[in-house]
Design a protein around this motif. Structure first.
Motif, PDB file in Angstrom:
ATOM      1  N   TRP A   5       0.840  -1.201   0.000  1.00 35.24           N
ATOM      2  CA  TRP A   5       0.000   0.000   0.000  1.00 35.24           C
ATOM      3  C   TRP A   5       0.871   1.245   0.000  1.00 35.24           C
ATOM      4  CZ3 TRP A   5      -0.279   4.241   3.084  1.00 35.24           C
ATOM      5  CH2 TRP A   5      -1.380   5.079   2.898  1.00 35.24           C
ATOM      6  N   PHE A   6       1.884   1.225   0.820  1.00 39.86           N
ATOM      7  CA  PHE A   6       2.764   2.379   0.929  1.00 39.86           C
ATOM      8  C   PHE A   6       3.424   2.670  -0.419  1.00 39.86           C
ATOM      9  CE2 PHE A   6       6.841   4.395   1.768  1.00 39.86           C
ATOM     10  CZ  PHE A   6       6.490   5.404   2.640  1.00 39.86           C
ATOM     11  N   LYS A   7       3.894   1.625  -1.091  1.00 42.85           N
ATOM     12  CA  LYS A   7       4.559   1.822  -2.370  1.00 42.85           C
ATOM     13  C   LYS A   7       3.593   2.376  -3.405  1.00 42.85           C
ATOM     14  CE  LYS A   7       8.001  -1.799  -1.624  1.00 42.85           C
ATOM     15  NZ  LYS A   7       8.464  -3.147  -2.028  1.00 42.85           N
ATOM     16  N   ARG A   8       2.373   1.832  -3.428  1.00 39.26           N
ATOM     17  CA  ARG A   8       1.394   2.309  -4.400  1.00 39.26           C
ATOM     18  C   ARG A   8       0.990   3.745  -4.125  1.00 39.26           C
ATOM     19  NH1 ARG A   8      -0.981  -2.715  -3.384  1.00 39.26           N
ATOM     20  NH2 ARG A   8      -2.703  -1.751  -2.253  1.00 39.26           N
ATOM     21  N   GLN A  94       8.764  16.433  11.265  1.00 44.98           N
ATOM     22  CA  GLN A  94       7.570  16.378  10.436  1.00 44.98           C
ATOM     23  C   GLN A  94       6.356  16.340  11.357  1.00 44.98           C
ATOM     24  OE1 GLN A  94       6.899  16.528   7.146  1.00 44.98           O
ATOM     25  NE2 GLN A  94       9.044  16.831   6.564  1.00 44.98           N
ATOM     26  N   ALA A  95       5.199  16.707  10.829  1.00 44.82           N
ATOM     27  CA  ALA A  95       3.981  16.746  11.646  1.00 44.82           C
ATOM     28  C   ALA A  95       2.784  16.320  10.813  1.00 44.82           C
ATOM     29  CB  ALA A  95       3.756  18.154  12.206  1.00 44.82           C
ATOM     30  N   THR A  96       1.792  15.735  11.492  1.00 45.20           N
ATOM     31  CA  THR A  96       0.537  15.342  10.851  1.00 45.20           C
ATOM     32  C   THR A  96      -0.608  15.734  11.770  1.00 45.20           C
ATOM     33  OG1 THR A  96       1.654  13.417   9.899  1.00 45.20           O
ATOM     34  CG2 THR A  96      -0.750  13.447   9.786  1.00 45.20           C
ATOM     35  N   TRP A 129      -3.021  13.784  16.030  1.00 44.55           N
ATOM     36  CA  TRP A 129      -1.902  14.722  15.886  1.00 44.55           C
ATOM     37  C   TRP A 129      -0.616  13.917  16.088  1.00 44.55           C
ATOM     38  CZ3 TRP A 129      -6.134  15.126  18.938  1.00 44.55           C
ATOM     39  CH2 TRP A 129      -7.003  16.204  18.751  1.00 44.55           C
ATOM     40  N   ALA A 130       0.424  14.225  15.348  1.00 50.21           N
ATOM     41  CA  ALA A 130       1.676  13.485  15.529  1.00 50.21           C
ATOM     42  C   ALA A 130       2.868  14.350  15.138  1.00 50.21           C
ATOM     43  CB  ALA A 130       1.661  12.199  14.710  1.00 50.21           C
ATOM     44  N   LEU A 131       3.977  14.125  15.845  1.00 51.93           N
ATOM     45  CA  LEU A 131       5.247  14.777  15.552  1.00 51.93           C
ATOM     46  C   LEU A 131       6.315  13.704  15.371  1.00 51.93           C
ATOM     47  CD1 LEU A 131       5.241  17.675  18.182  1.00 51.93           C
ATOM     48  CD2 LEU A 131       4.847  17.895  15.722  1.00 51.93           C
ATOM     49  N   PHE A 132       7.188  13.919  14.398  1.00 45.26           N
ATOM     50  CA  PHE A 132       8.262  12.979  14.107  1.00 45.26           C
ATOM     51  C   PHE A 132       9.568  13.764  13.985  1.00 45.26           C
ATOM     52  CE2 PHE A 132       4.279  11.637  12.244  1.00 45.26           C
ATOM     53  CZ  PHE A 132       4.113  10.362  12.777  1.00 45.26           C
ATOM     54  N   ASP A 133      10.583  13.319  14.700  1.00 44.59           N
ATOM     55  CA  ASP A 133      11.880  13.988  14.687  1.00 44.59           C
ATOM     56  C   ASP A 133      12.880  13.041  14.026  1.00 44.59           C
ATOM     57  OD1 ASP A 133      14.222  15.322  15.112  1.00 44.59           O
ATOM     58  OD2 ASP A 133      14.093  15.358  17.300  1.00 44.59           O
ATOM     59  N   PRO A 138      15.787  13.488   7.017  1.00 43.05           N
ATOM     60  CA  PRO A 138      14.337  13.597   7.196  1.00 43.05           C
ATOM     61  C   PRO A 138      13.545  12.422   6.634  1.00 43.05           C
ATOM     62  CG  PRO A 138      14.992  14.866   5.280  1.00 43.05           C
ATOM     63  CD  PRO A 138      16.261  14.275   5.862  1.00 43.05           C
ATOM     64  N   GLU A 139      14.215  11.451   5.993  1.00 39.06           N
ATOM     65  CA  GLU A 139      13.505  10.430   5.219  1.00 39.06           C
ATOM     66  C   GLU A 139      12.519   9.629   6.062  1.00 39.06           C
ATOM     67  OE1 GLU A 139      17.519  11.109   3.240  1.00 39.06           O
ATOM     68  OE2 GLU A 139      16.772  10.888   5.275  1.00 39.06           O
ATOM     69  N   ALA A 140      12.980   9.073   7.185  1.00 41.25           N
ATOM     70  CA  ALA A 140      12.107   8.234   8.007  1.00 41.25           C
ATOM     71  C   ALA A 140      10.945   9.047   8.572  1.00 41.25           C
ATOM     72  CB  ALA A 140      12.910   7.592   9.142  1.00 41.25           C
ATOM     73  N   ALA A 141      11.199  10.291   8.957  1.00 43.08           N
ATOM     74  CA  ALA A 141      10.137  11.135   9.499  1.00 43.08           C
ATOM     75  C   ALA A 141       9.070  11.423   8.439  1.00 43.08           C
ATOM     76  CB  ALA A 141      10.727  12.452  10.025  1.00 43.08           C
ATOM     77  N   ILE A 142       9.494  11.627   7.198  1.00 41.66           N
ATOM     78  CA  ILE A 142       8.531  11.873   6.114  1.00 41.66           C
ATOM     79  C   ILE A 142       7.655  10.645   5.918  1.00 41.66           C
ATOM     80  CG2 ILE A 142       8.305  12.263   3.632  1.00 41.66           C
ATOM     81  CD1 ILE A 142      10.850  13.965   3.797  1.00 41.66           C
ATOM     82  N   MET A 143       8.284   9.461   5.887  1.00 46.57           N
ATOM     83  CA  MET A 143       7.502   8.244   5.697  1.00 46.57           C
ATOM     84  C   MET A 143       6.546   8.005   6.854  1.00 46.57           C
ATOM     85  SD  MET A 143       9.993   5.484   3.821  1.00 46.57           S
ATOM     86  CE  MET A 143      11.562   5.880   4.581  1.00 46.57           C
ATOM     87  N   ALA A 144       7.016   8.217   8.080  1.00 45.59           N
ATOM     88  CA  ALA A 144       6.152   8.004   9.241  1.00 45.59           C
ATOM     89  C   ALA A 144       4.982   8.972   9.246  1.00 45.59           C
ATOM     90  CB  ALA A 144       6.964   8.146  10.525  1.00 45.59           C
ATOM     91  N   SER A 145       5.220  10.216   8.855  1.00 48.51           N
ATOM     92  CA  SER A 145       4.141  11.213   8.855  1.00 48.51           C
ATOM     93  C   SER A 145       3.085  10.883   7.813  1.00 48.51           C
ATOM     94  CB  SER A 145       4.712  12.617   8.615  1.00 48.51           C
ATOM     95  OG  SER A 145       5.226  12.740   7.307  1.00 48.51           O
ATOM     96  N   ASN A 146       3.480  10.166   6.762  1.00 45.08           N
ATOM     97  CA  ASN A 146       2.535   9.763   5.723  1.00 45.08           C
ATOM     98  C   ASN A 146       1.826   8.451   6.038  1.00 45.08           C
ATOM     99  OD1 ASN A 146       2.552  11.489   3.107  1.00 45.08           O
ATOM    100  ND2 ASN A 146       4.691  11.419   3.714  1.00 45.08           N
ATOM    101  N   TYR A 147       2.409   7.631   6.900  1.00 47.19           N
ATOM    102  CA  TYR A 147       1.955   6.242   6.995  1.00 47.19           C
ATOM    103  C   TYR A 147       1.401   5.831   8.352  1.00 47.19           C
ATOM    104  CZ  TYR A 147       2.052   1.200   6.093  1.00 47.19           C
ATOM    105  OH  TYR A 147       1.700  -0.108   5.924  1.00 47.19           O
TER     106      TYR A 147
END
Length: 472
Positions: A5-8, A94-96, A129-133, A138-147
């Motif tokens: 799902w993540f890849k698609r 990153q934040a969501t 709400w979520a914060l990722f450091d 920044p790669e892992a934080a971007i993926m976590a904020s999306n997923y």
């Protein structure tokens, strides 16, 4: 589930066609200075709307960014952020912020739906709400904020029947194979909120595995911490893996709603993993902890030490292998792990860089989040009660008491401002960022300010049902 799902959803649609200038400026897969670019385009949180990558790179400038006033966040949540003082090229936070629509599971249908645009209250609606450091980029934080929120939605939908009943059934389909099943569940004191906590824990695990797979496939290292708050059925669940922090500020009290992960708090788990997988130490480190690094003259002497099985301290006879670099040394926030500055375990932290040696760490090093619950239905919530969520850039220079003092004073002085929670988030970021004095950034009392990325949510808890805001 796999990461299909993540890849698609995020990795297969990289064409800039129809996406305008913003897409044309996004970095694509390529090599730059021997390092692959991130698999997801670098950008700031979607709700900031309009902050470009070029603005992040303004040399020496640290403007505070906030969402536009004409697009308020849910519950009129305030948000503000600032990039680090040239510590890294990108803001690694990153934040969501979004609603999660939780529906009855309709098995047999494709679960890869664009649920982010579906905000109906067909069954249950959660607020997230979520914060990722990010660490090491920044790669892992971007993926976590999306997923991560997708994982949480999926896990909650898997058990939605249990979290809507007063007493969770032994069998998810409601059957009672043994007449004593309800009694056994009651004896274990299993409640609705325990099912939600379990869903959050499983979501963190799955998200961590997906990030690990994607980082490995793209030959990248690094990771991120994760601090997530979920409001569901009158309760606020705060799940944390890392050193970000959530603090509930009330008029007469402050209530910490997260527990930070540091090398010291995670000492026994890390030492135990080093015992099970000694190859992770690369034959350069010792898993034992000593009050100081040992010297050659200590060999043969009985000295204080502790291992993974020990809360207290004992004595052991020093051997030559004990002279290796210690796995953990120091105390608290400044404790060091494998010779590097402390990096709290969090989503996607699959590698630890050790001086010149890179020691690969598989997903078994990932830890479950610690979840705290605050029941808003039984608390007498006042107008100025707010939840502060922030990355460590804030907490490195401001204590809980400092933040509470700023919050109370600001809200007391700005009772009629409709944007006061957004302005409060901005005020907290300003306080921690300080001002530039020549080359340095300093606080009002001339002590060093935060040089790290800083991200802050201010979430008002009063009259929550009247302040739903927008869904993303």
């Amino acid at each position: 589930m796999s990461s299909d799902w993540f890849k698609r959803r995020f990795l297969s649609s990289r064409s800039a066609a129809g996406r305008g200038q913003e897409a044309a400026q996004e970095p694509q897969w390529q090599e730059r200075e021997g390092r692959q670019l991130l698999p997801l385009p670098y950008r700031r949180p979607k709700f900031l709307r309009g902050v470009s990558c070029s603005e992040e790179r303004q040399s020496g400038k640290r403007p505070v960014r906030c969402p536009p006033r004409d697009r308020p966040l849910q519950w009129n949540t305030g948000y503000a952020e600032v990039i680090n003082a040239q510590k890294s090229e990108f803001n690694e936070d990153q934040a969501t912020c979004c609603q999660i629509s939780i529906r009855k599971k309709d098995y047999g249908k494709e679960d890869d739906q664009e649920w982010l645009i579906l905000c109906s209250t067909e069954y249950l609606t959660g607020y997230y709400w979520a914060l990722f450091d990010g660490h090491g980029g920044p790669e892992a934080a971007i993926m976590a904020s999306n997923y991560l929120h997708y994982c949480i939605k999926q896990k909650l939908e898997d058990v939605v029947r249990s979290i809507t009943e007063d007493c969770p059934p032994m069998h998810l389909n409601g059957q009672c194979v043994c007449q004593s099943d309800p009694q056994f569940v009651e004896e274990k004191q299993i409640r609705q909120e325990d099912i939600v906590i379990g869903a959050l824990e499983k979501a963190f695990q799955e998200c961590d595995e997906v990030i690990g797979q994607e980082m490995e496939a793209s030959n990248q290292s690094g990771g991120c911490t994760a601090l997530a708050a979920l409001y569901l059925q009158g309760k606020l669940y705060v799940a944390n893996a890392g050193d970000s922090r959530a603090l509930l500020v009330r008029k007469q009290s402050i209530i910490p709603l997260s527990t930070e992960f540091t090398p010291e708090t995670e000492r026994q788990r890390i030492q135990h993993l080093a015992f099970i997988y000694p190859k992770l130490l690369a034959d350069e480190f010792t898993r034992f902890e000593f009050p100081r690094r040992l010297k050659g003259d200590d060999v043969g002497q009985k000295v204080l030490y502790r291992d993974y099985s020990m809360q207290g301290w004992g004595y052991k006879t020093v051997e030559k292998d004990d002279l290796k670099y210690p796995l953990i040394h120091g105390h608290g926030k400044q404790a060091r792990l494998l010779g590097t500055l402390a990096v709290s375990r969090g989503l996607g932290d699959h590698q630890l860089k050790v001086i010149e040696t890179v020691v690969e760490v598989k997903p078994f090093l990932s830890c479950l989040p610690k979840v705290e619950i605050f029941d808003l239905m039984v608390q007498n919530i006042k107008e100025d009660d707010v939840l502060i969520m922030a990355t460590d850039g804030l907490w490195d220079v401001l204590s809980n008491e400092d933040v509470a003092q700023v919050v109370r004073r600001f809200l007391e002085e700005n009772k009629t401002d409709p944007y006061r929670f957004s302005e409060l988030a901005k005020c907290l970021v300003w306080k921690a960022r300080g001002r530039k004095d020549g080359y340095y950034w300093t606080l009002a009392n001339n002590t060093p300010a935060s040089y790290d990325d800083i991200s802050v949510f201010v979430i008002p808890l009063h009259n929550k049902d009247e302040k739903l805001g927008l869904c993303f």
